[in-house]
Design a protein around this motif. Structure first.
Motif, PDB file in Angstrom:
ATOM      1  N   MET B 286       0.839  -1.196   0.000  1.00  0.00           N
ATOM      2  CA  MET B 286       0.000   0.000   0.000  1.00  0.00           C
ATOM      3  C   MET B 286       0.874   1.246   0.000  1.00  0.00           C
ATOM      4  SD  MET B 286      -3.349   0.152   0.144  1.00  0.00           S
ATOM      5  CE  MET B 286      -4.616  -1.128  -0.016  1.00  0.00           C
ATOM      6  N   PRO B 287       0.383   2.319  -0.616  1.00  0.00           N
ATOM      7  CA  PRO B 287       1.141   3.572  -0.594  1.00  0.00           C
ATOM      8  C   PRO B 287       0.938   4.317   0.717  1.00  0.00           C
ATOM      9  CG  PRO B 287      -0.887   3.896  -1.811  1.00  0.00           C
ATOM     10  CD  PRO B 287      -0.868   2.436  -1.391  1.00  0.00           C
ATOM     11  N   LEU B 288       1.981   5.013   1.153  1.00  0.00           N
ATOM     12  CA  LEU B 288       1.837   5.969   2.249  1.00  0.00           C
ATOM     13  C   LEU B 288       1.107   7.165   1.651  1.00  0.00           C
ATOM     14  CD1 LEU B 288       2.620   6.584   5.200  1.00  0.00           C
ATOM     15  CD2 LEU B 288       4.755   7.542   4.365  1.00  0.00           C
ATOM     16  N   LEU B 289      -0.120   7.430   2.121  1.00  0.00           N
ATOM     17  CA  LEU B 289      -0.956   8.486   1.538  1.00  0.00           C
ATOM     18  C   LEU B 289      -0.620   9.849   2.128  1.00  0.00           C
ATOM     19  CD1 LEU B 289      -4.415   6.639   1.561  1.00  0.00           C
ATOM     20  CD2 LEU B 289      -2.800   6.865  -0.336  1.00  0.00           C
ATOM     21  N   GLY B 290      -0.636  10.874   1.288  1.00  0.00           N
ATOM     22  CA  GLY B 290      -0.391  12.234   1.753  1.00  0.00           C
ATOM     23  C   GLY B 290       0.976  12.764   1.368  1.00  0.00           C
ATOM     24  N   LEU B 291       1.722  11.974   0.572  1.00  0.00           N
ATOM     25  CA  LEU B 291       3.051  12.407   0.131  1.00  0.00           C
ATOM     26  C   LEU B 291       2.983  13.071  -1.234  1.00  0.00           C
ATOM     27  CD1 LEU B 291       5.239   9.252   0.911  1.00  0.00           C
ATOM     28  CD2 LEU B 291       4.908  11.286   2.335  1.00  0.00           C
ATOM     29  N   SER B 292       4.015  13.864  -1.549  1.00  0.00           N
ATOM     30  CA  SER B 292       4.188  14.398  -2.902  1.00  0.00           C
ATOM     31  C   SER B 292       4.914  13.356  -3.734  1.00  0.00           C
ATOM     32  CB  SER B 292       5.025  15.670  -2.876  1.00  0.00           C
ATOM     33  OG  SER B 292       4.376  16.684  -2.168  1.00  0.00           O
ATOM     34  N   GLY B 293       4.266  12.227  -3.951  1.00  0.00           N
ATOM     35  CA  GLY B 293       4.890  11.153  -4.696  1.00  0.00           C
ATOM     36  C   GLY B 293       4.224   9.837  -4.378  1.00  0.00           C
ATOM     37  N   THR B 294       4.762   8.762  -4.960  1.00  0.00           N
ATOM     38  CA  THR B 294       4.151   7.440  -4.816  1.00  0.00           C
ATOM     39  C   THR B 294       5.169   6.464  -4.252  1.00  0.00           C
ATOM     40  OG1 THR B 294       2.685   7.903  -6.679  1.00  0.00           O
ATOM     41  CG2 THR B 294       2.962   5.588  -6.047  1.00  0.00           C
TER      42      THR B 294
END
Lengths: 334, 334
Positions: B286-294
Motif C-alpha cells: 500500500m502507498p503511504l498516503l499524503g506524500l508528494s509522490g508514490t
C-alpha cells in the motif's frame, strides 16, 4: 456448592423468558445452588405460568422497576432503586446472596455494581475482562470496555486483577502477562503502551513476558493479555463475529470452488466445532474485577443456555473469593 | 502501461533473492513495465548469477549502503544516503521512476519517503492504509501503524485520503466511511473517538455512515474504516494471523471429532480458499498516503509472488495520480 446466586430476571435482549428458562435449567442441573430470581413478581409469575412451570425450583424476589436497554446507565442507577439490578445487588450486599449475575445493559450493571457494592480501596478502576479463545485453550483479555480512556498505571492494575482471576478461577499457576502492542520490542507503541511497558517491566511479583502483537493473540501469548477498554472491546467483538463471518466466507468459497453439497457436511461439522470456542454463549459471563463483591455480566443476547452458564460462573467466581485475592495481590505488590 | 517502477532490492526478510525473483516474474508477466532494481550492484549481480539469470530483463541501479531490519529508522534515513531506499526514492523524486516500492523496514521506508518526497501541504500526517477482507470484497482500513498517537482531526484527514484511494485505485463510487468504535450510537467511545465522530459528522463532502464496532468489520461496514494507527495495526495483524491460527484450530477440532483423514480434503480446499482473502501476499503493498509522490510499502515477509504484486500495485497506484487527487480532495473540503 450450596451457594446462593441472585439473578437479574430483566437483563438481556430476551428477558425475562430466556432468563427464567436459564434459571430453570440451572436449578435442574445444579440442585446444590440456591437461586434468587429478581424482577417484577407479577410479570415473572405470569411468564412462568405461560412456560408451563407449576413447581417453582427457585425463589422469586420482587423488583417492580424496569431499566431499558436504551436508558442512560447513570440515570437508571440513580432513579430506579427498585429495579432488578438494584434489588439483586442489594441482596448480595446484605449477605443474602453470594453473587449477583445479569445479562442486562453492561453500562447500567457496571455503574450499579460500583455504586452499590463499592470499589476495593486498593483499586483505582474496576475492570471487565473476557475469555479470549487461543490455540492453547484461552487467555484473559482485560479490559474489554469498562475503561476506554486509561492511564498506564491503570493497565498495571488490570494486569494484577487479571492474574488473580487466572489463578483463582482458572487455577493457572504463576499466570503470565503480555501487553497488547504494535511491536514486540520495548519502545514500540503509542505513548500509553510505551509507559505501560515500563511500569509492567518494573512491577514486583508480576510474570510479565513483554509485548504481544495482534498476530500473537490467537497463538496464546500469555494467560493474561492487557490493553485498554477501547482496543480490547474492538478485539473482543471482532472475535465474536468470527463464527458468523466465517460461515458466510466458507459458503462463498464453496460456491466459487463449485463444491458439491455432500462434500460440505464434514466442513460444517468442523466449522461448528471451531466456532464453539468463539461462542460467548459457552462462557456465560465475567465479573467486574476490583469490587467489594461479586457481580457478573453476561452478553445481552444470551440464550437460556448462556444464562445457565452465567449462573454457574457466578457460583464458581463466588467460590474463588476474588475480592480478598485482589486486595491481597494489590497489597503485596510495589 | 509503460510505467517505470523503482524497486528496493534490499527490502524484506528474504532480500535480495526474493525481491530479484519477484522482479523477474514482474518483468516476464508485465513486459510493459520498466523496472529499476536498486541495491548494491555487485551483490545483486552475484545473486542473479546464482539464480541462473543470464539475460537481465531489468536495470540495476547501484546503492551500496545497507539498512538492517533492526536499525533505528530515523538514524538510517539521516546516515545512509546511498542505501537502496534513498537511491530508489531519489529516482522517483528526480522523475526517473513513476513510483518506488519496498518491502523493507516500514518505519525506515516511511521516514525516508516523508523526508525525500515530502508531505502534501494540505496534509498534517501521511497515513498508511491496508486492504481488509470483508464478506463483500474488502474495505480500506486506515491508519494501520504510521500514526499511533492521533488527534481527532487527523482521523478526518485519514478518512479523506482513504476515500481518494477507494475512488481512484478501486474505482468505487462515492465511497462510504465508518469510524471504528466501541458502540454504534453517537457519544460512544473514548475521548478521541467521540471527538472524531463529531468532526466526521460535520465534514463536508464525506459519505460518513457513522460508527462501526469490531463485530461489523468483516461484514463490510463501509468502503473506508477509519481508526488510529494503534488499534488499526492490532486489528490488521490479528486478521493476518487468522489463516495460520485457523489451520491449527481446524486441526485440533478434527482430532477432537475423530474425523477421518479422507473427510478433511474438502475442508482443506475450502480453508485454503477462505485464507486467500486474508493473505497479504495477494495484495502486494500500500502507498503511504499524503506524500508528494508514490511510495508503496510491502510486508516484510513478502514472497516473490508478493513482490511481483507489490510492483504491479506500484504501477496501478502511480496511474491513479493520488497526490493530485488528495490535494484536490483536501482543498474542496471544509
Amino acid at each position: 456448592m450450596g451457594l446462593r446466586i441472585a439473578i437479574d430476571a430483566m437483563g438481556g435482549d430476551h428477558a425475562p423468558d430466556v432468563v427464567l428458562q436459564g434459571a430453570l435449567e440451572a436449578a435442574r442441573n445444579h440442585p446444590d445452588l440456591t437461586l434468587l430470581v429478581v424482577g417484577p413478581k407479577g410479570l415473572l409469575e405470569e411468564r412462568l405460568t405461560a412456560l408451563g412451570v407449576t413447581d417453582l425450583p427457585f425463589t422469586l424476589v420482587d423488583a417492580p422497576d424496569v431499566i431499558g436497554m436504551d436508558e442512560s446507565p447513570a440515570t437508571a442507577v440513580k432513579m430506579k432503586t427498585r429495579s432488578s439490578i438494584h434489588v439483586g445487588l442489594g441482596l448480595h450486599k446484605q449477605g443474602h446472596a453470594d453473587a449477583f449475575v445479569s445479562a442486562g445493559n453492561t453500562g447500567a450493571v457496571m455503574a450499579a455494581s460500583l455504586f452499590i457494592l463499592g470499589r476495593l480501596p486498593s483499586v483505582s478502576r474496576p475492570s471487565l475482562p473476557s475469555f479470549y479463545p487461543t490455540v492453547k485453550g484461552g487467555s484473559l483479555l482485560i479490559d474489554v470496555g469498562s475503561n476506554v480512556d486509561c492511564k498506564p498505571e491503570h493497565l498495571v492494575q488490570f494486569a494484577r486483577m487479571g492474574v488473580c482471576y487466572a489463578k483463582k478461577v482458572w487455577q493457572r499457576e504463576n499466570p503470565t502477562v503480555a501487553l497488547l502492542n504494535i511491536g514486540e520490542e520495548p519502545g514500540k507503541g503509542n505513548e500509553q503502551a510505551k509507559a505501560a511497558f515500563t511500569l509492567l517491566s518494573q512491577a514486583q511479583g508480576l510474570n510479565f513476558v513483554g509485548n504481544c502483537e495482534g498476530r500473537d493473540v490467537l497463538h496464546h501469548p500469555a494467560d493474561v493479555i492487557v490493553t485498554d477498554g477501547f482496543t480490547g472491546n474492538i478485539l473482543l467483538k471482532f472475535g465474536e463475529s468470527l463464527p458468523g463471518a466465517f460461515k458466510i466466507l466458507f459458503g462463498q468459497a464453496a460456491e466459487r470452488l463449485g463444491m458439491p453439497r455432500e462434500a460440505l457436511a464434514p466442513v460444517g461439522a468442523l466449522l461448528k466445532e471451531v466456532q464453539r470456542a468463539f461462542d460467548y454463549q459457552n462462557y456465560g459471563g465475567m465479573p467486574l474485577l476490583g469490587l467489594s463483591g461479586t457481580s457478573l455480566i453476561g452478553h445481552g443476547s444470551s440464550s437460556a443456555r448462556a444464562i445457565e452458564r452465567l449462573i454457574v460462573a457466578g457460583a464458581e467466581v463466588a467460590q474463588a473469593h476474588l475480592p480478598e485475592a485482589i486486595s491481597e495481590g494489590m497489597a503485596t505488590s510495589a
